[in-house]
Write an enzyme that holds these catalytic residues in place. Sequence first.
Site, PDB file in Angstrom:
ATOM      1  N   PHE A   1       5.797  11.079   9.327  1.00 15.65           N
ATOM      2  CA  PHE A   1       5.149  11.453   8.065  1.00 15.65           C
ATOM      3  C   PHE A   1       3.767  10.840   8.081  1.00 15.65           C
ATOM      4  CE2 PHE A   1       3.659  11.184   3.769  1.00 15.65           C
ATOM      5  CZ  PHE A   1       3.961  12.452   3.297  1.00 15.65           C
TER       6      PHE A   1
ATOM      7  N   ASP B   1       0.218   4.527  13.373  1.00 14.23           N
ATOM      8  CA  ASP B   1      -0.003   4.860  11.968  1.00 14.23           C
ATOM      9  C   ASP B   1       0.702   3.787  11.143  1.00 14.23           C
ATOM     10  OD1 ASP B   1       0.044   5.781   9.408  1.00 14.23           O
ATOM     11  OD2 ASP B   1       0.715   7.810   9.884  1.00 14.23           O
TER      12      ASP B   1
ATOM     13  N   LYS C   1      -3.131   2.706   2.021  1.00 16.36           N
ATOM     14  CA  LYS C   1      -2.298   2.165   0.938  1.00 16.36           C
ATOM     15  C   LYS C   1      -2.747   0.772   0.453  1.00 16.36           C
ATOM     16  CE  LYS C   1       1.750   4.953   2.125  1.00 16.36           C
ATOM     17  NZ  LYS C   1       1.961   5.943   1.102  1.00 16.36           N
TER      18      LYS C   1
END
Length: 432
Positions: free
Chosen positions: A159, A244, A273
Amino acid sequence: MTTAARAAALQARHASATPSSKVSPIALEQRHGAHNYHPLPVVLTRGEGVHLFDDQGRRYLDMMSAYSAVSFGHSHPVLVQALTDQAQTLAVTSRAFHTDRLGPFLETLCRMTGMARALPMNSGAEAVETAIKAARKWAYKVKRVPEGLAQILVAEGNFAGRTTTIVGFSTEAQYRDGFGPFAPGFSAVPFGDARALEAAITPHTAAFIVEPIQGEAGIIVPPAGYLKAVREICTKHDVLMICDEVQTGLGRTGRLLACEHDGVRPDGLVLGKALGGGLLPVSAFLARDDVMAQFTPGDHGSTFGGNPLAAAVGLAALQLLEREQLSRRAHEQGDYLMAQLGKLRHPAITDIRGRGLLVGVQIDPAFASAREVCERLMDEGVLTKDTHHTVVRLAPPLVIERAQIDEAVGALRRVLQGIDAKAGVRREAAAA
Ligand SMILES: Cc1ncc(COP(=O)(O)O)c(C=O)c1O
């Protein structure tokens, strides 16, 4: 009561608690927004530390921290101060000019991660897109892959965001359905299988993009040594290893970067984030010198990427992470959370996995859906979200205290007892 009926009842309860003169915020969202999310029926109005408050004044323990974006807790005073000071001084300039904020932010980011250079963006998806562009250009200019043939390998279950390129290499049918045609040049290999990676590499392979722990796939931890093997394979075949760490980075798993657990340094790194301190979208692609050197003026950019406000908050977030040793804290509190969860020993729990404060509790669907567990946790004053219907995510702000972990685990215990009772009624009904 079915999960849908229960959600409707919760929603009705909320709507009836809203003054009749006012349309409920949930109704407004449903009427005027796109239905691309399925939030729990709670309307949040305030956050403070590890707590969230709804419009009825009820307090909840945040066990999700906005998918790791709020690692420092809500409205951390140091970060709010950095934000407001900078907002009153200089907020957005575009990259048409230098500012006094960007350099110090990039310097700290590179020093802490051990990467040579950083390119700031906003969302995680944009930083992943940046990584893809860097890898392709590096492949053509340095590795001498014939023009247009560069291939990027990704892991099944990945994802990396929601842009069309990124959903194009997702292996989740829903993320792709209806959004094609997709960009070519991506192939997926099984996550956690280093041999499959090596077998898939061709002379045209530019990079392998991998999450050290797959978050959205359900907190999937690969076998020990996987990233080390990936590192060796990528080095052997001159393929860029790009981690990632949008979700796993910046202390979440008990180390600054999750790839440190395997003692490896990638060639490219994606952060996001928590880099925005829970206040702003701030992301970055970091890389080796020769990879980042492929970008020349005009190749890539973003109006908001690296703006002074984002850089000031990002720098303050990194400094706070170091000063408060939040990686160590995530490690210690994560061990404690795991130990407490382990004591639940409930048949509805089929697995508990994760690292640091990124934990997934797998729920047997014969007992309840993970969504139902999250709805019941909400009633118990704990907010979190399910992932993949069967996993309850527990990823609180890294500043969480042990007593608060006890509170969350206690709430889960009560929820499971309730599920037991329901199963008992079902069993009795079946026997009658
Ligand atoms: C590993 C990973 N990469 C990239 C992204 C995309 O980040 P954003 O939602 O900020 O675009 C996410 C978001 O959950 C993620 O978990």
